[in-house]
Design a protein around this motif. Structure first.
Motif, PDB file in Angstrom:
ATOM      1  N   ASP A  66     -19.068 -10.764  54.874  1.00  0.00           N
ATOM      2  CA  ASP A  66     -19.157  -9.836  56.003  1.00  0.00           C
ATOM      3  C   ASP A  66     -18.125 -10.098  57.038  1.00  0.00           C
ATOM      4  O   ASP A  66     -17.557  -9.417  57.853  1.00  0.00           O
ATOM      5  N   PHE A  67     -18.217 -11.697  57.290  1.00  0.00           N
ATOM      6  CA  PHE A  67     -17.416 -12.108  58.460  1.00  0.00           C
ATOM      7  C   PHE A  67     -16.121 -12.150  58.210  1.00  0.00           C
ATOM      8  O   PHE A  67     -15.089 -11.501  59.032  1.00  0.00           O
ATOM      9  N   LYS A  68     -15.418 -12.279  56.842  1.00  0.00           N
ATOM     10  CA  LYS A  68     -14.064 -12.043  56.480  1.00  0.00           C
ATOM     11  C   LYS A  68     -13.774 -10.625  56.416  1.00  0.00           C
ATOM     12  O   LYS A  68     -12.555 -10.171  57.108  1.00  0.00           O
ATOM     13  N   GLN A  69     -14.524  -9.562  56.454  1.00  0.00           N
ATOM     14  CA  GLN A  69     -14.287  -8.291  56.492  1.00  0.00           C
ATOM     15  C   GLN A  69     -14.041  -7.915  57.943  1.00  0.00           C
ATOM     16  O   GLN A  69     -13.082  -7.277  58.303  1.00  0.00           O
ATOM     17  N   ARG A  70     -14.847  -8.515  58.692  1.00  0.00           N
ATOM     18  CA  ARG A  70     -14.747  -8.053  60.204  1.00  0.00           C
ATOM     19  C   ARG A  70     -13.443  -8.730  60.753  1.00  0.00           C
ATOM     20  O   ARG A  70     -12.855  -8.222  61.673  1.00  0.00           O
ATOM     21  N   LEU A  71     -13.123  -9.895  60.224  1.00  0.00           N
ATOM     22  CA  LEU A  71     -12.082 -10.686  60.733  1.00  0.00           C
ATOM     23  C   LEU A  71     -10.702  -9.858  60.156  1.00  0.00           C
ATOM     24  O   LEU A  71      -9.899  -9.758  61.173  1.00  0.00           O
ATOM     25  N   ARG A  72     -10.983  -9.340  58.950  1.00  0.00           N
ATOM     26  CA  ARG A  72      -9.647  -8.574  58.346  1.00  0.00           C
ATOM     27  C   ARG A  72      -9.466  -7.318  59.278  1.00  0.00           C
ATOM     28  O   ARG A  72      -8.210  -7.175  59.522  1.00  0.00           O
ATOM     29  N   GLU A  73     -10.578  -6.766  59.564  1.00  0.00           N
ATOM     30  CA  GLU A  73     -10.413  -5.433  60.194  1.00  0.00           C
ATOM     31  C   GLU A  73      -9.755  -5.774  61.749  1.00  0.00           C
ATOM     32  O   GLU A  73      -9.127  -4.960  62.291  1.00  0.00           O
ATOM     33  N   ARG A  74     -10.272  -6.975  62.424  1.00  0.00           N
ATOM     34  CA  ARG A  74      -9.943  -7.165  63.701  1.00  0.00           C
ATOM     35  C   ARG A  74      -8.310  -7.406  63.854  1.00  0.00           C
ATOM     36  O   ARG A  74      -7.491  -7.036  64.708  1.00  0.00           O
ATOM     37  N   LEU A  75      -8.000  -8.266  62.816  1.00  0.00           N
ATOM     38  CA  LEU A  75      -6.303  -8.652  62.667  1.00  0.00           C
ATOM     39  C   LEU A  75      -5.580  -7.505  62.314  1.00  0.00           C
ATOM     40  O   LEU A  75      -4.696  -6.998  63.084  1.00  0.00           O
ATOM     41  N   HIS A  76      -6.386  -6.447  61.655  1.00  0.00           N
ATOM     42  CA  HIS A  76      -5.545  -5.147  61.379  1.00  0.00           C
ATOM     43  C   HIS A  76      -5.285  -4.393  62.498  1.00  0.00           C
ATOM     44  O   HIS A  76      -4.136  -3.951  62.925  1.00  0.00           O
ATOM     45  N   ARG A  77      -6.440  -4.363  63.123  1.00  0.00           N
ATOM     46  CA  ARG A  77      -6.395  -3.684  64.613  1.00  0.00           C
ATOM     47  C   ARG A  77      -5.305  -4.100  65.548  1.00  0.00           C
ATOM     48  O   ARG A  77      -4.597  -3.423  66.266  1.00  0.00           O
ATOM     49  N   CYS A  78      -5.625  -5.776  65.475  1.00  0.00           N
ATOM     50  CA  CYS A  78      -4.487  -6.111  66.554  1.00  0.00           C
ATOM     51  C   CYS A  78      -3.121  -6.070  66.150  1.00  0.00           C
ATOM     52  O   CYS A  78      -2.262  -5.764  66.871  1.00  0.00           O
ATOM     53  N   ASP A  79      -2.903  -6.283  64.850  1.00  0.00           N
ATOM     54  CA  ASP A  79      -1.605  -5.889  64.312  1.00  0.00           C
ATOM     55  C   ASP A  79      -0.943  -4.428  64.659  1.00  0.00           C
ATOM     56  O   ASP A  79       0.029  -4.385  64.807  1.00  0.00           O
ATOM     57  N   ALA A  80      -1.914  -3.372  64.433  1.00  0.00           N
ATOM     58  CA  ALA A  80      -1.459  -2.168  64.398  1.00  0.00           C
ATOM     59  C   ALA A  80      -1.358  -1.669  65.991  1.00  0.00           C
ATOM     60  O   ALA A  80      -0.424  -0.895  66.150  1.00  0.00           O
ATOM     61  N   THR A  81      -1.983  -2.249  66.829  1.00  0.00           N
ATOM     62  CA  THR A  81      -2.033  -1.649  68.353  1.00  0.00           C
ATOM     63  C   THR A  81      -1.093  -2.486  69.258  1.00  0.00           C
ATOM     64  O   THR A  81      -0.709  -2.124  70.130  1.00  0.00           O
ATOM     65  N   GLY A  82      -0.915  -3.764  68.558  1.00  0.00           N
ATOM     66  CA  GLY A  82      -0.135  -4.925  69.578  1.00  0.00           C
ATOM     67  C   GLY A  82      -1.136  -5.546  70.695  1.00  0.00           C
ATOM     68  O   GLY A  82      -0.789  -6.142  71.241  1.00  0.00           O
ATOM     69  N   GLU A  83      -2.447  -4.946  70.519  1.00  0.00           N
ATOM     70  CA  GLU A  83      -3.512  -5.620  71.571  1.00  0.00           C
ATOM     71  C   GLU A  83      -4.029  -6.932  71.110  1.00  0.00           C
ATOM     72  O   GLU A  83      -4.043  -7.405  69.847  1.00  0.00           O
ATOM     73  N   VAL A  84      -4.307  -7.703  72.026  1.00  0.00           N
ATOM     74  CA  VAL A  84      -4.977  -8.968  71.925  1.00  0.00           C
ATOM     75  C   VAL A  84      -6.343  -8.751  72.140  1.00  0.00           C
ATOM     76  O   VAL A  84      -6.944  -8.121  73.277  1.00  0.00           O
ATOM     77  N   ILE A  85      -7.364  -9.035  71.294  1.00  0.00           N
ATOM     78  CA  ILE A  85      -8.792  -8.793  71.521  1.00  0.00           C
ATOM     79  C   ILE A  85      -9.420  -9.983  71.951  1.00  0.00           C
ATOM     80  O   ILE A  85      -9.389 -11.131  71.435  1.00  0.00           O
ATOM     81  N   ASP A  86     -10.190 -10.052  73.083  1.00  0.00           N
ATOM     82  CA  ASP A  86     -10.894 -11.075  73.681  1.00  0.00           C
ATOM     83  C   ASP A  86     -12.080 -11.493  72.779  1.00  0.00           C
ATOM     84  O   ASP A  86     -12.959 -10.582  72.618  1.00  0.00           O
ATOM     85  N   PRO A  87     -12.063 -12.735  72.103  1.00  0.00           N
ATOM     86  CA  PRO A  87     -13.122 -12.777  71.076  1.00  0.00           C
ATOM     87  C   PRO A  87     -14.470 -12.831  71.884  1.00  0.00           C
ATOM     88  O   PRO A  87     -15.642 -12.735  71.062  1.00  0.00           O
ATOM     89  N   LEU A  88     -14.819 -13.183  73.031  1.00  0.00           N
ATOM     90  CA  LEU A  88     -15.855 -13.274  73.735  1.00  0.00           C
ATOM     91  C   LEU A  88     -16.521 -11.742  74.113  1.00  0.00           C
ATOM     92  O   LEU A  88     -17.790 -11.724  74.184  1.00  0.00           O
ATOM     93  N   THR A  89     -15.453 -10.895  74.619  1.00  0.00           N
ATOM     94  CA  THR A  89     -16.054  -9.651  74.947  1.00  0.00           C
ATOM     95  C   THR A  89     -15.658  -8.508  73.945  1.00  0.00           C
ATOM     96  O   THR A  89     -16.208  -7.441  74.099  1.00  0.00           O
ATOM     97  N   ASN A  90     -15.019  -8.905  73.138  1.00  0.00           N
ATOM     98  CA  ASN A  90     -14.643  -7.927  71.734  1.00  0.00           C
ATOM     99  C   ASN A  90     -13.955  -6.817  72.376  1.00  0.00           C
ATOM    100  O   ASN A  90     -13.675  -5.472  71.690  1.00  0.00           O
TER     101      ASN A  90
END
Length: 109
Positions: A66-90
């Motif tokens: 489940d952690f790996k899947q969430r990490l993949r999704e977050r990386l994909h979202r960052c890659d697609a949008t160019g946004e940097v996601i704050d890991p503390l506030t998501n």
């Protein structure tokens, strides 16, 4: 005679076992006269031992699927949008820190 900067480099090489006999002798000579470098050598040795201990303790641990899947999704979202996601506030963290206050207002006075 080695400088302290050169001795620090040799200490790191020694930790990896990459020192020739002449290099070891030059380092040993420097360490005879330099308390600061002897302290640095002890610290490097301690850090290496601590790292080995932690690695041994955690080597059998695995990330959950489940952690790996969430990490993949977050990386994909960052890659697609160019946004940097704050890991503390998501939340997106813009160029100026997103909705955070600037660094001066965060620092204690």
């Amino acid at each position: 005679m080695l400088t302290c900067k050169e001795a620090a480099q040799e200490i790191s090489k020694a930790q990896d076992g990459r020192l020739s006999v002449p290099e070891r002798l030059m380092l040993a000579m420097h360490l005879l006269f330099c308390a600061s470098c002897r302290q640095y050598q002890r610290q490097v040795h301690w850090l290496a031992e601590a790292s080995r201990t932690l690695l041994a303790r955690w080597s059998d641990k695995r990330l959950g699927e489940d952690f790996k899947q969430r990490l993949r999704e977050r990386l994909h979202r960052c890659d697609a949008t160019g946004e940097v996601i704050d890991p503390l506030t998501n939340s997106p963290d813009g160029e100026t820190g997103g909705n955070r206050k600037d660094a001066d207002s965060r620092s204690p006075r």
